[in-house]
Write an enzyme that holds these catalytic residues in place. Structure first.
Site, PDB file in Angstrom:
ATOM      1  N   SER A  99      -4.116   2.826  10.532  1.00 52.98           N
ATOM      2  CA  SER A  99      -4.475   2.024   9.366  1.00 52.98           C
ATOM      3  C   SER A  99      -4.699   0.562   9.723  1.00 52.98           C
ATOM      4  CB  SER A  99      -3.376   2.129   8.300  1.00 52.98           C
ATOM      5  OG  SER A  99      -3.187   3.469   7.904  1.00 52.98           O
ATOM      6  N   GLU A 100      -3.944   0.069  10.673  1.00 48.87           N
ATOM      7  CA  GLU A 100      -4.032  -1.341  11.041  1.00 48.87           C
ATOM      8  C   GLU A 100      -5.280  -1.665  11.860  1.00 48.87           C
ATOM      9  OE1 GLU A 100      -2.388  -3.956  10.304  1.00 48.87           O
ATOM     10  OE2 GLU A 100      -0.402  -3.377   9.592  1.00 48.87           O
ATOM     11  N   SER A 101      -5.587  -0.816  12.841  1.00 44.80           N
ATOM     12  CA  SER A 101      -6.629  -1.182  13.804  1.00 44.80           C
ATOM     13  C   SER A 101      -7.595  -0.068  14.148  1.00 44.80           C
ATOM     14  CB  SER A 101      -5.968  -1.658  15.104  1.00 44.80           C
ATOM     15  OG  SER A 101      -5.357  -0.550  15.767  1.00 44.80           O
ATOM     16  N   TYR A 115      -2.460  -1.252   1.055  1.00 38.39           N
ATOM     17  CA  TYR A 115      -2.031  -0.973   2.421  1.00 38.39           C
ATOM     18  C   TYR A 115      -0.930   0.080   2.442  1.00 38.39           C
ATOM     19  CZ  TYR A 115       0.284  -1.654   6.923  1.00 38.39           C
ATOM     20  OH  TYR A 115       0.876  -1.442   8.148  1.00 38.39           O
TER      21      TYR A 115
END
Length: 242
Positions: free
Chosen positions: A129-131, A226
């Site tokens: 999800s972050e990168s 998020y």
């Protein structure tokens, strides 16, 4: 990580007030609990009093010790609705199966999971999800690498600049980034008594934002999206491991 006395005492007060109720609730749900935590205090060379819940300097005094529940992965229950993100979560997991970097770092993910007691699938969900497993990703706020670790956070966990290399540059190393991000995530899970949604909210918005919101997910659209996104990917990975 050093905590201000105000912040730490606020956390401890809320924890003490909810401890019995939370313990009964968790026991009723049949969740397995693990983990120990303690809080120390010490005075530094400048005469400043510090509180810390990580390894303290020699001679520190224990202020309080207590069991901290950590929700085990097999009993995980999403605390918020992630249905709007489920389709995207399935696409994210499908992409992981052909992601070259993901395959290269899988052993590092497993090692970090074992080292810090964080569910492997949760670590994967955060990194995806972050990168999208891009080791060179940099956010507009300066977070770096696979798990989008802030250089300031990395310094708190012992990552230091060296001649010819900044902390930010070192965080593009997948193994270092995974271990640093997972160690921080482990700390947050213990800080919030195993509540995965709050740990993720703090990972995104900071512990101060969660505290200001009354130990709830802050009313920030980015943070709420998020948390739902990561939980949705986590849920898919729990039933469709890759």
């Amino acid at each position: 990580m050093l905590l201000s006395s105000f912040y730490l005492l606020a956390q401890l007060t809320q924890f003490a007030a909810k401890r019995l109720l939370k313990g009964a609730l968790i026991a009723g749900l049949g969740w397995a609990l693990t983990g120990q935590a303690a809080v120390w205090t010490y005075v530094d060379a400048q005469g400043v009093t510090h509180f810390t819940n990580t390894e303290p300097p020699k001679g520190a005094t224990v202020v309080i010790g207590f069991d901290v529940p950590v929700v085990q992965p097999e009993a995980f229950k999403a605390a918020i609705d992630t249905s709007a993100h489920e389709a995207q979560a399935h696409r994210t997991v499908a992409v992981l199966q052909v992601n070259t970097i993901y395959k290269q770092v899988h052993a590092n993910l497993s090692d970090a999971s074992s080292a810090y007691g964080v569910d492997l699938n949760l670590i994967k969900a955060v990194a995806a999800s972050e990168s999208a497993f891009n080791p060179n990703a940099v956010s507009r706020k300066g977070a770096v690498g696979l798990m989008q670790v802030m250089p300031a956070t990395a310094r708190q966990y012992g990552v230091m600049a060296e001649p010819g290399s900044t902390v930010a540059r070192k965080l593009t190393n997948p193994e270092l980034n995974i271990h640093t991000g997972t160690k921080y995530l482990s700390y947050l899970l213990r800080l919030y008594g195993g509540q995965v949604d709050l740990a993720l909210a703090a990972y995104n918005a900071g512990e101060g934002a969660v505290l200001k919101a009354g130990n709830q997910i802050p009313d920030y659209k980015e943070t709420q999206d998020y948390v739902r996104k990561v939980l949705a990917v986590y849920k898919v990975l729990q039933t469709r491991p890759v």
